[in-house]
Write a protein that holds these residues in place. Structure first.
Motif, short mmCIF file in Angstrom:
data_model
loop_
_atom_site.label_atom_id
_atom_site.label_comp_id
_atom_site.label_asym_id
_atom_site.label_seq_id
_atom_site.Cartn_x
_atom_site.Cartn_y
_atom_site.Cartn_z
N MET A 308 0.85 -1.18 0.00
CA MET A 308 0.00 0.00 0.00
C MET A 308 0.89 1.23 0.00
N LEU A 309 0.74 2.06 -1.02
CA LEU A 309 1.48 3.30 -1.13
C LEU A 309 0.54 4.47 -0.84
N MET A 310 1.12 5.59 -0.40
CA MET A 310 0.31 6.77 -0.08
C MET A 310 0.95 7.99 -0.72
N LEU A 311 0.10 8.85 -1.26
CA LEU A 311 0.60 10.15 -1.67
C LEU A 311 1.04 10.92 -0.43
N GLU A 312 1.95 11.84 -0.62
CA GLU A 312 2.59 12.51 0.52
C GLU A 312 1.59 13.15 1.47
N ASN A 313 0.52 13.74 0.94
CA ASN A 313 -0.46 14.43 1.78
C ASN A 313 -1.74 13.63 1.96
N ALA A 314 -1.71 12.35 1.66
CA ALA A 314 -2.88 11.50 1.87
C ALA A 314 -2.94 11.07 3.33
N VAL A 315 -4.13 10.64 3.76
CA VAL A 315 -4.33 10.18 5.14
C VAL A 315 -5.12 8.87 5.10
N PHE A 316 -4.93 8.05 6.13
CA PHE A 316 -5.58 6.73 6.21
C PHE A 316 -5.96 6.51 7.67
N TYR A 317 -7.23 6.31 7.95
CA TYR A 317 -7.65 6.28 9.34
C TYR A 317 -8.80 5.31 9.56
N VAL A 318 -8.95 4.89 10.81
CA VAL A 318 -10.06 4.02 11.19
C VAL A 318 -11.30 4.85 11.49
N ALA A 319 -11.09 6.11 11.90
CA ALA A 319 -12.20 7.05 12.12
C ALA A 319 -11.68 8.44 11.81
N SER A 320 -12.50 9.27 11.24
CA SER A 320 -12.06 10.62 10.89
C SER A 320 -11.71 11.40 12.15
N PRO A 321 -10.80 12.39 12.05
CA PRO A 321 -10.45 13.18 13.24
C PRO A 321 -11.65 13.83 13.91
N GLU A 322 -12.62 14.27 13.09
CA GLU A 322 -13.82 14.90 13.67
C GLU A 322 -14.64 13.89 14.47
N ALA A 323 -14.79 12.68 13.91
CA ALA A 323 -15.56 11.65 14.63
C ALA A 323 -14.84 11.23 15.90
N CYS A 324 -13.53 11.07 15.81
CA CYS A 324 -12.76 10.68 16.99
C CYS A 324 -12.86 11.75 18.08
N ALA A 325 -12.75 13.03 17.68
CA ALA A 325 -12.84 14.12 18.66
C ALA A 325 -14.22 14.16 19.30
N ALA A 326 -15.26 13.91 18.50
CA ALA A 326 -16.63 13.92 19.05
C ALA A 326 -16.82 12.78 20.05
N ILE A 327 -16.15 11.64 19.82
CA ILE A 327 -16.29 10.50 20.73
C ILE A 327 -15.49 10.72 22.02
N LEU A 328 -14.24 11.16 21.88
CA LEU A 328 -13.35 11.25 23.04
C LEU A 328 -13.49 12.57 23.81
N TRP A 329 -13.68 13.67 23.08
CA TRP A 329 -13.71 14.99 23.74
C TRP A 329 -15.10 15.65 23.66
N GLN A 330 -16.06 14.94 23.08
CA GLN A 330 -17.43 15.45 22.96
C GLN A 330 -17.53 16.76 22.17
N THR A 331 -16.54 17.04 21.33
CA THR A 331 -16.59 18.22 20.48
C THR A 331 -15.69 18.00 19.28
N SER A 332 -16.19 18.39 18.10
CA SER A 332 -15.38 18.23 16.88
C SER A 332 -14.28 19.27 16.79
N LYS A 333 -14.28 20.27 17.69
CA LYS A 333 -13.23 21.29 17.66
C LYS A 333 -11.87 20.72 18.08
N ALA A 334 -11.89 19.56 18.71
CA ALA A 334 -10.63 18.93 19.11
C ALA A 334 -10.05 18.06 17.99
N ALA A 335 -10.54 18.25 16.75
CA ALA A 335 -10.06 17.46 15.62
C ALA A 335 -8.56 17.57 15.41
#
Length: 771
Positions: A308-335
């Motif tokens: 699996m190759l990635m472009l330099e500015n590509a990202v690969f995640y199990v959950a988006s930063p916004e979703a993760c922040a909403a789960i852990l910090w209860q706000t998407s501002k912690a993305a």
């Protein structure tokens, strides 16, 4: 649409239809066909028979079929004539430029460049130099910005509206491409595109997520989020490729699988799981490339590959930063914080063995130069497929299994790289550094206290204290050097510093004075570095370490001075206690006591001479002691404050201090000139060389020292400070004569001292020739 004034029963037994009536010229119609009538927007035809029967027909123009290819298709079109069937067509209007939040500082520079060019066109004046300067600043700012991107900034680039899509890359890298449709279950999901294409004559099966290039396309492509039909279409093409022996290349660019109720009812999870299982059993090479964002199982469903190759500015995640922040910090501002903790960037995923390589992007992201990015993808495909081409089917299966087996290995106790990027968690980094330093200082303090408690009377505690301080200072110096290197890298000055350092080394190696241009360049680079140092992400950490180094250096200097003073007193006491010296001193003391004189002036000339001779012998012993310790005794000078305090002129001290200040300022001014600076730098280099090879370079060092001293002396002479010094010395001598502090013997001693070059001893005015 047709309407009649009578019912169908009114037609009686007539066998003719309504269309027959319309085609009959006997009924008042000129025989125009329905097809011809349909060419008009609306036609009303009325017929009248002898039986007063009226037939009225109103025809509405139907929508003309929009044929997918033009009237005269080019038979040599790339991909063949059937490529006209593809829904992916060049955009009629160019995409509007989109500026991300962190790119706003570049907009000002772009605006200035546009304004200057517009001014040049309107006025006809030559602004080439100004435009080049602004473009250079823009390129440097762009480089600085994109060299130190934070994880959340890379997420924004991966989601950029103008970022090239899967089909953009496919049409750039393939010689021919034919899109294949349908999952053979009644649906064709446009969010996943599949097809066969060739690169340099080699045939591949391409499968990828397809996002839209505008709002209309995004709605049609469901924003690149596939339904179960899309994954089943991909699965069908994988079986097809495996059957025919086509290598598979998948392009990942999706926020995730489409998670609506209907997709779940159709078996979204089952479709993804089936793809995962199937891909681990295919005996053809599989290469996955993340070109944008790869989210969760929606990305993994076509991402189980040999590499699996990635472009330099590509990202690969199990959950988006916004979703993760909403789960852990209860706000998407912690993305932003979530993006950093998730470790979703290409570099971090390669370090974790999740990704196997990084494909470079141009500065500004893939959308800045899509063609160049596509060519880099093409190069990566050719290189990896050449490697896979040497493996058999079984070897490919083992290779694919080994790739996923090594993911997730964790080595306990392995030091984590403390790399902090610009604009991210600066306060935390400083706090961590401060805690580390405080811990080191506490350990140092405990070691010193233990040593002193163990042997309070001996010098062991002081020696240990000095040694620990020395080690701490060396460690701090090493850390500070690394911090400076990180700061230079963060500011984009690393290459310029390296180039300047190389020029400086080359100039020193050739054993000639540095060129003034090089000295000026070094000074400018130094000023720029110091001016921008506070912007570096590790500035606070560097500042804390510098303050700590300053404190430790002071403590070390004080400790060394106390040790040297103690050693001097000890050695001097030993010298004075020697029998022959002690006997002489005691004899002179006895003679002075028996003479009955109350002051030195009342002693006889013979006794004065004896006292002075004994004093010189004691000083000689002291000089021997200092020399044995590597120190040198200068001529002892009388205290000018005492001399001036007893003189009738109370302003002499102020004049002396003022003159000394002027001389010091002038010397500093001369030393800052480029010529003297180059000579001093060369002197340092030669001194360093001489320390390694003592037999060489001594003459060159002496010549350089004489040149520097002569340059300083000439500058002071031209400034008129030398005349001021001579006048003040005369005034000081007159004051001494008036105060009666100089006897004939002391004058004689001073003259003798001047003749043998040991120093004047009459004042504390700085001697410019030895400054």
């Amino acid at each position: 649409m047709a309407s009649m004034s009578h019912s169908s029963i009114a037609l009686g037994g007539a066998s003719a239809s309504a269309s027959d009536y319309l085609r009959s010229s006997a009924n008042g119609v000129t025989g125009v066909s329905l097809r011809a009538l349909g060419r008009r927007a609306m036609v009303t035809a009325t017929t009248r028979s002898n039986n007063n029967l009226y037939v009225t027909a109103r025809l509405k123009k139907g929508k003309k079929f929009d044929h997918p290819w033009p009237a005269n298709p080019d038979p040599n079109v790339k991909g063949g004539v059937l490529s006209y069937l593809s829904e992916f067509k060049p955009l009629g209007n160019a995409q509007k430029p989109v500026t991300l939040d962190f790119e706003r500082p570049l907009v000002e520079l772009e605006k200035k460049i546009v304004d200057v060019r517009k001014m040049a066109e309107e006025t006809g004046l030559d602004f080439t130099e100004q435009i080049i300067t602004l473009e250079t600043k823009y390129r440097q700012a762009l480089k600085d910005l994109y060299t130190h991107l934070t994880p959340i900034q890379r997420v924004n680039i991966a989601r950029h509206p103008n970022r090239p899509t899967f089909l953009d890359h496919i049409h750039n890298i393939t010689d021919k491409f034919m899109e294949l449709h349908g999952d053979r279950a009644g649906y064709d999901d446009p969010a996943i595109v599949t097809g066969i294409g060739t690169i340099d004559g080699k045939r591949y099966m391409f499968i990828g997520h397809q996002k839209g290039r505008n709002t209309k396309e995004n709605i049609m492509r469901n924003f690149g989020m596939p339904t179960p039909h899309g994954y089943r279409k991909a699965l069908r093409m994988m079986y097809y490729a495996d059957h025919h022996g086509f290598p598979i290349v998948t392009f990942i660019d999706t926020p995730g699988a489409y998670a609506d109720l209907k997709s779940e009812e159709k078996g979204q999870g089952e479709a993804i799981a089936n793809n995962l299982r199937t891909m681990f059993g295919l005996k053809v090479p599989i290469l996955s490339i993340v070109i944008g964002e790869g989210g969760s199982g929606g990305a993994l469903a076509i991402g189980c590959a040999n590499k699996m190759l990635m472009l330099e500015n590509a990202v690969f995640y199990v959950a988006s930063p916004e979703a993760c922040a909403a789960i852990l910090w209860q706000t998407s501002k912690a993305a932003p914080e979530a993006a950093e903790k998730l470790r979703i960037t290409s570099k971090e995923l390669v370090n974790l063995n999740v990704a196997d390589g990084i494909i470079p992007e141009p500065l500004g992201g893939a959308h800045a130069d899509p063609s160049w990015t596509s060519q880099q993808i093409k190069i990566a495909i050719n290189e990896n497929m050449d490697e896979f081409g040497k493996m058999s089917g079984e070897e490919l299966l083992k290779h694919r299994m080994a790739k996923y087996r090594k993911i997730g290995v964790f080595i306990e106790g392995e030091p984590v790289e403390p790399e902090k990027k610009i604009n991210m968690k600066r306060r935390d980094a400083v706090a961590s550094t401060s805690r580390n330093l405080e811990g080191e200082v506490e350990k140092l303090r405990e070691q010193i206290l233990k040593a002193k408690e163990a042997s309070p009377e001996s010098d062991e505690g002081e020696e240990l204290s000095s040694q620990v301080l020395k080690e701490m200072i060396e460690k701090l110096k090493s850390d500070i050097e690394e911090e400076y290197t990180k700061a230079a890298k963060a500011m984009g000055l690393e290459e310029r510093l390296a180039a300047t350092r190389e020029e400086f080394s080359k100039a020193n190696a050739e054993e000639h004075l540095m060129h003034p241009v090089l000295i000026e360049r070094i000074e400018k680079l130094k000023e720029e570095f110091n001016a921008r140092l506070s912007e570096a992400p590790n500035y606070e950490s560097l500042k804390a370490k510098l303050d700590m180094l300053k404190d430790f250096s002071r403590a070390k200097a004080a400790s060394d001075a106390a040790s040297v003073k103690k050693e001097i007193n000890k050695r001097f006491q030993e010298a004075v206690e020697r029998p022959e010296v002690r006997e002489k001193v005691e004899a002179v003391k006895a003679e002075v006591a028996s003479s009955g004189a109350s002051s030195f002036e009342e002693l006889s000339d013979e006794l004065k001479e004896k006292v002075l001779k004994t004093k010189r012998e004691v000083e000689a012993e002291m000089a021997v002691v200092l020399k044995s310790m590597g120190l040198e005794l200068e001529a002892v000078k009388p205290n000018l404050k005492e001399v001036v305090a007893e003189s009738p002129n109370e302003n002499i001290q102020e004049k002396v201090e003022k003159l000394n200040r002027e001389i010091t300022e002038k010397i500093e001014e001369v030393v800052r000139t480029p010529e003297i600076k180059s000579m001093v730098e060369l002197l340092k280099v030669e001194t360093a060389k001489a320390s390694q090879m003592p037999d060489q370079g001594s003459q060159k060092i002496e010549a350089l020292e004489m040149q520097i001293k002569q340059k300083i002396a000439d500058a002071l002479s031209m400034s008129g400070l030398q005349e001021k010094q001579e006048e003040l010395e005369k005034e000081l001598a007159a004051a001494r004569e008036l105060a009666g502090e100089e006897s004939d013997e002391s004058v004689k001693e001073d003259d003798d001292d001047d003749e043998d070059g040991s120093g004047s001893g009459r004042s504390e005015i700085i001697n410019p020739s030895f400054a």
